[in-house]
Motif scaffolding. Structure first.
Motif, PDB file in Angstrom:
ATOM      1  N   LEU A 108      46.620  35.751  27.495  1.00  0.00           N
ATOM      2  CA  LEU A 108      47.558  35.936  28.599  1.00  0.00           C
ATOM      3  C   LEU A 108      47.248  37.226  29.348  1.00  0.00           C
ATOM      4  O   LEU A 108      47.257  37.253  30.586  1.00  0.00           O
ATOM      5  CB  LEU A 108      48.992  35.963  28.059  1.00  0.00           C
ATOM      6  CG  LEU A 108      50.093  36.240  29.093  1.00  0.00           C
ATOM      7  CD1 LEU A 108      50.100  35.159  30.165  1.00  0.00           C
ATOM      8  CD2 LEU A 108      51.450  36.329  28.414  1.00  0.00           C
ATOM      9  N   GLN A 109      46.968  38.302  28.601  1.00  0.00           N
ATOM     10  CA  GLN A 109      46.655  39.578  29.234  1.00  0.00           C
ATOM     11  C   GLN A 109      45.391  39.472  30.074  1.00  0.00           C
ATOM     12  O   GLN A 109      45.315  40.003  31.182  1.00  0.00           O
ATOM     13  CB  GLN A 109      46.474  40.664  28.163  1.00  0.00           C
ATOM     14  CG  GLN A 109      47.759  41.025  27.420  1.00  0.00           C
ATOM     15  CD  GLN A 109      48.801  41.612  28.350  1.00  0.00           C
ATOM     16  OE1 GLN A 109      49.778  40.960  28.698  1.00  0.00           O
ATOM     17  NE2 GLN A 109      48.607  42.832  28.775  1.00  0.00           N
ATOM     18  N   ARG A 110      44.381  38.763  29.529  1.00  0.00           N
ATOM     19  CA  ARG A 110      43.138  38.586  30.282  1.00  0.00           C
ATOM     20  C   ARG A 110      43.375  37.760  31.537  1.00  0.00           C
ATOM     21  O   ARG A 110      42.816  38.039  32.596  1.00  0.00           O
ATOM     22  CB  ARG A 110      42.093  37.907  29.396  1.00  0.00           C
ATOM     23  CG  ARG A 110      41.532  38.814  28.302  1.00  0.00           C
ATOM     24  CD  ARG A 110      40.583  38.052  27.405  1.00  0.00           C
ATOM     25  NE  ARG A 110      39.974  38.926  26.414  1.00  0.00           N
ATOM     26  CZ  ARG A 110      39.211  38.492  25.419  1.00  0.00           C
ATOM     27  NH1 ARG A 110      38.963  37.188  25.295  1.00  0.00           N
ATOM     28  NH2 ARG A 110      38.689  39.342  24.558  1.00  0.00           N
ATOM     29  N   SER A 111      44.219  36.721  31.397  1.00  0.00           N
ATOM     30  CA  SER A 111      44.515  35.874  32.547  1.00  0.00           C
ATOM     31  C   SER A 111      45.228  36.664  33.635  1.00  0.00           C
ATOM     32  O   SER A 111      44.903  36.558  34.818  1.00  0.00           O
ATOM     33  CB  SER A 111      45.374  34.685  32.103  1.00  0.00           C
ATOM     34  OG  SER A 111      45.740  33.888  33.205  1.00  0.00           O
ATOM     35  N   LEU A 112      46.204  37.480  33.227  1.00  0.00           N
ATOM     36  CA  LEU A 112      46.932  38.296  34.194  1.00  0.00           C
ATOM     37  C   LEU A 112      46.015  39.319  34.842  1.00  0.00           C
ATOM     38  O   LEU A 112      46.097  39.566  36.053  1.00  0.00           O
ATOM     39  CB  LEU A 112      48.107  39.000  33.504  1.00  0.00           C
ATOM     40  CG  LEU A 112      49.242  38.093  33.011  1.00  0.00           C
ATOM     41  CD1 LEU A 112      50.279  38.902  32.245  1.00  0.00           C
ATOM     42  CD2 LEU A 112      49.896  37.367  34.178  1.00  0.00           C
ATOM     43  N   ALA A 113      45.122  39.914  34.024  1.00  0.00           N
ATOM     44  CA  ALA A 113      44.186  40.899  34.569  1.00  0.00           C
ATOM     45  C   ALA A 113      43.231  40.243  35.555  1.00  0.00           C
ATOM     46  O   ALA A 113      42.916  40.798  36.608  1.00  0.00           O
ATOM     47  CB  ALA A 113      43.405  41.559  33.433  1.00  0.00           C
ATOM     48  N   SER A 114      42.767  39.024  35.208  1.00  0.00           N
ATOM     49  CA  SER A 114      41.856  38.307  36.096  1.00  0.00           C
ATOM     50  C   SER A 114      42.540  37.955  37.409  1.00  0.00           C
ATOM     51  O   SER A 114      41.964  38.101  38.486  1.00  0.00           O
ATOM     52  CB  SER A 114      41.355  37.032  35.404  1.00  0.00           C
ATOM     53  OG  SER A 114      40.521  36.283  36.264  1.00  0.00           O
ATOM     54  N   GLU A 115      43.794  37.487  37.314  1.00  0.00           N
ATOM     55  CA  GLU A 115      44.541  37.153  38.530  1.00  0.00           C
ATOM     56  C   GLU A 115      44.752  38.391  39.392  1.00  0.00           C
ATOM     57  O   GLU A 115      44.681  38.329  40.619  1.00  0.00           O
ATOM     58  CB  GLU A 115      45.887  36.536  38.158  1.00  0.00           C
ATOM     59  CG  GLU A 115      45.773  35.147  37.539  1.00  0.00           C
ATOM     60  CD  GLU A 115      47.119  34.601  37.115  1.00  0.00           C
ATOM     61  OE1 GLU A 115      48.133  35.302  37.325  1.00  0.00           O
ATOM     62  OE2 GLU A 115      47.164  33.481  36.577  1.00  0.00           O
ATOM     63  N   HIS A 116      44.991  39.537  38.726  1.00  0.00           N
ATOM     64  CA  HIS A 116      45.188  40.783  39.478  1.00  0.00           C
ATOM     65  C   HIS A 116      43.900  41.189  40.188  1.00  0.00           C
ATOM     66  O   HIS A 116      43.920  41.597  41.353  1.00  0.00           O
ATOM     67  CB  HIS A 116      45.638  41.890  38.530  1.00  0.00           C
ATOM     68  CG  HIS A 116      45.750  43.238  39.182  1.00  0.00           C
ATOM     69  ND1 HIS A 116      46.731  43.543  40.097  1.00  0.00           N
ATOM     70  CD2 HIS A 116      44.974  44.358  39.069  1.00  0.00           C
ATOM     71  CE1 HIS A 116      46.573  44.787  40.519  1.00  0.00           C
ATOM     72  NE2 HIS A 116      45.520  45.298  39.911  1.00  0.00           N
TER      73      HIS A 116
END
Length: 206
Positions: A108-116
């Motif tokens: 989830l953290q990686r996904s949020l970071a990627s989206e950011h």
């Protein structure tokens, strides 16, 4: 701390109240040996109930992780119960539940970071490529860069003249520079011709 964390903490506390000398009498290994640990802990362990004297539950261990328990609490909650906590204390392995939760959190953290990162890049591209007209003038970032580069090139004329006196200069490099400048001029002419209506006054004055 959320409700699940509170429940896990209660299970861990209940497990820690069991005395060490009683622990071995509450666990049977996959080889049906009571109170003996194993080098390979994978398999079905049997753990005594905390409440029923004659009640035992099976705790499954695979991939060196404590997976599940046959007790009603685990069946309904699907989180580590007191019996899995007791086995963890005995053999020292982690819960599959904990590992999966950490992996999900990391994903989830990686996904949020990627989206950011994508959002930041899109914003930068939008800021650079958008054409904004203020007071009748085109404030394109790229036009401003081209004008700045053209000004720099104008100031480099003296450098070019100085290079005339340099013996053995790289003719191939000069040919590349000439080609790039020629292409740039042609592209500017193409843009000018495509927007010829904006150059009528200039054409009249030339």
């Amino acid at each position: 701390m959320g409700p699940i964390e509170n429940e896990l903490a209660r299970h861990s506390f209940s497990t820690n109240t069991i005395q060490d000398d009683m622990l071995s009498f509450m666990i049977i290994n996959p080889l049906n040996e009571i109170g003996n640990s194993m080098e390979d802990s994978n398999g079905k362990w049997t753990v005594k109930s905390f409440t029923g004297e004659a009640q035992w539950y099976q705790v499954n261990v695979s991939n060196n992780l404590i997976q599940n328990c046959t007790c009603p609490n685990f069946a309904s909650r699907q989180i580590p119960c007191k019996h899995t906590h007791l086995l963890k204390r005995f053999i020292g392995l982690d819960f599959a539940y904990t590992v999966q939760r950490e992996n999900n959190h990391l994903q989830l953290q990686r996904s949020l970071a990627s989206e950011h990162e994508v959002a930041v890049v899109n914003e930068e591209v939008e800021n650079e490529t958008n054409t904004v007209v203020v007071g009748g003038r085109n404030n394109s970032v790229w036009l401003q860069r081209i004008m700045a580069q053209n000004t720099t090139l104008h100031h480099q004329r003296e450098d070019l003249e100085q290079l005339m006196d340099v013996p053995g200069i790289d003719e191939a490099e000069l040919q590349v520079i000439s080609g790039l400048l020629g292409e740039a001029m042609n592209r500017i002419d193409t843009l000018r011709n495509a927007n010829s209506s904006c150059f009528r006054n200039l054409n009249t004055q030339r």
